[in-house]
Design an enzyme around this catalytic site. Structure first.
Site, mmCIF file in Angstrom:
data_model
loop_
_atom_site.group_PDB
_atom_site.id
_atom_site.type_symbol
_atom_site.label_atom_id
_atom_site.label_comp_id
_atom_site.label_asym_id
_atom_site.label_seq_id
_atom_site.Cartn_x
_atom_site.Cartn_y
_atom_site.Cartn_z
ATOM 1 N N ASP A 143 -99.437 14.414 25.708
ATOM 2 C CA ASP A 143 -100.786 13.384 25.545
ATOM 3 C C ASP A 143 -100.304 12.043 25.906
ATOM 4 O O ASP A 143 -99.223 11.703 25.605
ATOM 5 C CB ASP A 143 -101.444 13.826 24.179
ATOM 6 C CG ASP A 143 -100.075 13.262 23.122
ATOM 7 O OD1 ASP A 143 -98.986 13.532 23.353
ATOM 8 O OD2 ASP A 143 -100.601 12.801 21.997
ATOM 9 N N GLU A 185 -99.026 13.602 19.810
ATOM 10 C CA GLU A 185 -97.876 12.731 19.135
ATOM 11 C C GLU A 185 -98.604 11.464 19.147
ATOM 12 O O GLU A 185 -98.150 10.733 18.304
ATOM 13 C CB GLU A 185 -96.766 12.770 20.471
ATOM 14 C CG GLU A 185 -95.526 12.274 19.695
ATOM 15 C CD GLU A 185 -95.425 10.651 19.808
ATOM 16 O OE1 GLU A 185 -94.456 10.081 19.351
ATOM 17 O OE2 GLU A 185 -96.235 10.314 20.813
ATOM 18 N N GLU A 186 -99.265 11.038 20.112
ATOM 19 C CA GLU A 186 -99.652 9.719 20.130
ATOM 20 C C GLU A 186 -100.760 9.339 19.006
ATOM 21 O O GLU A 186 -100.924 8.201 18.679
ATOM 22 C CB GLU A 186 -100.177 9.196 21.724
ATOM 23 C CG GLU A 186 -99.353 9.362 22.650
ATOM 24 C CD GLU A 186 -98.332 8.213 22.618
ATOM 25 O OE1 GLU A 186 -98.378 7.529 21.728
ATOM 26 O OE2 GLU A 186 -97.623 8.211 23.408
#
Length: 376
Positions: free
Chosen positions: A68, A133-134
């Site tokens: 991502d 993750e972001e």
């Protein structure tokens, strides 16, 4: 020589996988891993794609990454289309080129080359990849690690491909991360007419000495691996329904503390709340614990990677465990032998994100040497 890692990087960048959407990035990786004989376990949770892949038996070397990316922001400020990988002046432009699709491509090509040359290598190579993750990370590595623990999966060594380099490839690695603790503080006063300050308690005026001391708090002096714990106030505002001729009844303050292994959550909360009580402030506070600090126990892994970096860059990296949190904090529940190393982070999350094409090849070669030293 650049063709494989460059082409794979371009394929991934051309997919607008804004977190937590993957939109096909992982299937590109999975197909290539299947051709190498990897067992694939897709672990998709709600809107998040994850997969765990492995090949071989014995001590496990895991490559950890995320497909991502953050949004492109204002596309008018980009010199190129953010989701069309573009080569210009020896650079590869595109959202995610540095964070961290370039690193993922380097990991995969390194593994492909290693297995082609050493098909009967000892040990086990694995990949753990997420599309969350972001942003929140709630359905990403955090949950996948819990699932792997239930299955009694073992990770012996983990290399995280986050963009740790600063000015040039190879100048920095991370073998730990700071913890993160946020506070939502409400300070109470009494609302009233601004012309009669003696009749009311202004929470803004009343909190200024406290806020000054808060911003200057010293929790520790840091150590060899970590900077001193730091505190930053991020937002301050009074109650919404308060006009310019009113003393507000409430003041809301948000702040965040990035802390090292010398302090813990309880100690930080105690220090802050003691300071509030010192100034006789009437308050309520809500704490959010984002991440615990960690430090890898493996000097072996650090020394090994340092040799690989030096071999391909002639640089001895510095250990700098600054910056934000990463998914390495979740892997720490499976192994304390973790190292983070990747591309330069100068343009991550910015417009016109790019990497040097030569850095992609160098990174691929560093990851390849890392495998050689661990599995041969």
């Amino acid at each position: 020589m650049h063709t494989n890692v460059l082409n794979l990087s371009k394929k991934l960048i051309n997919i607008s996988s804004i977190s937590p959407r993957d939109l096909g990035c992982q299937e590109i990786l999975i197909k290539r891993l299947q051709l190498l004989g990897f067992f694939i376990e897709r672990i998709n949770l709600k809107d998040t794609k994850n997969f765990w892949a492995y090949r071989g038996k014995g001590k496990t070397v895991t490559f950890l990454g995320h497909t991502d990316v953050v949004p492109a922001g204002s596309t008018r400020k980009w010199k190129t289309s953010p989701f069309v990988a573009t080569i210009k002046d020896g650079k590869l432009f595109g959202r995610g080129s540095a964070d961290m699709k370039g690193s993922i491509a380097a990991m995969l090509i390194a593994v492909e080359n290693f297995i082609k040359k050493f098909p009967n290598h000892k040990g086990r190579i694995s990949f753990l990849i997420t599309s969350d993750e972001e942003t929140s990370g709630k359905n990403g590595i955090r949950k996948v690690v819990s699932i792997l623990k239930e299955k009694k999966e073992v990770i012996d060594f983990c290399l995280v491909g986050e963009p740790t380099s600063e000015k040039i490839l190879g100048d920095c690695v991370k073998n730990g991360r700071r913890g993160s603790l946020s506070a939502d503080l409400m300070i109470y006063g009494t609302q009233g007419h601004i012309a009669y300050p003696k009749l009311f308690l202004n929470p803004i005026h009343n909190s200024i000495p406290f806020l000054l001391d808060l911003s200057n708090l010293i929790f520790d002096k840091g150590n060899l691996f970590f900077e001193p714990t730091s505190i930053q106030i991020s937002k301050i505002f009074s109650e919404k329904n308060c006009t310019l001729n009113m003393i507000p009844g409430e003041l809301r303050v948000f702040f965040n503390i990035r802390f090292n292994t010398l302090v813990n959550k309880k100690k930080i909360i105690r220090i802050v709340e003691n300071l509030l009580n010192k100034y006789l402030i009437k308050y309520s506070i809500f704490w959010t614990y984002h991440a615990k600090p960690f430090l890898s126990s493996s000097n072996f892994l650090l020394n090994l990677l340092t040799k690989c970096i030096y071999k391909h860059t002639n640089i001895i990296p510095k250990i700098k465990n600054n910056g934000g949190t990463s998914d390495a904090r979740f892997i720490f529940n499976l192994t304390d032998k973790i190292i983070e190393f990747g591309l330069p982070n100068l343009t991550i999350h910015k417009v016109n994100e790019y990497v040097y094409i030569n850095d992609l090849l160098k990174l691929q070669n560093i990851y390849y040497s890392f495998l050689e030293k661990l599995l041969l």
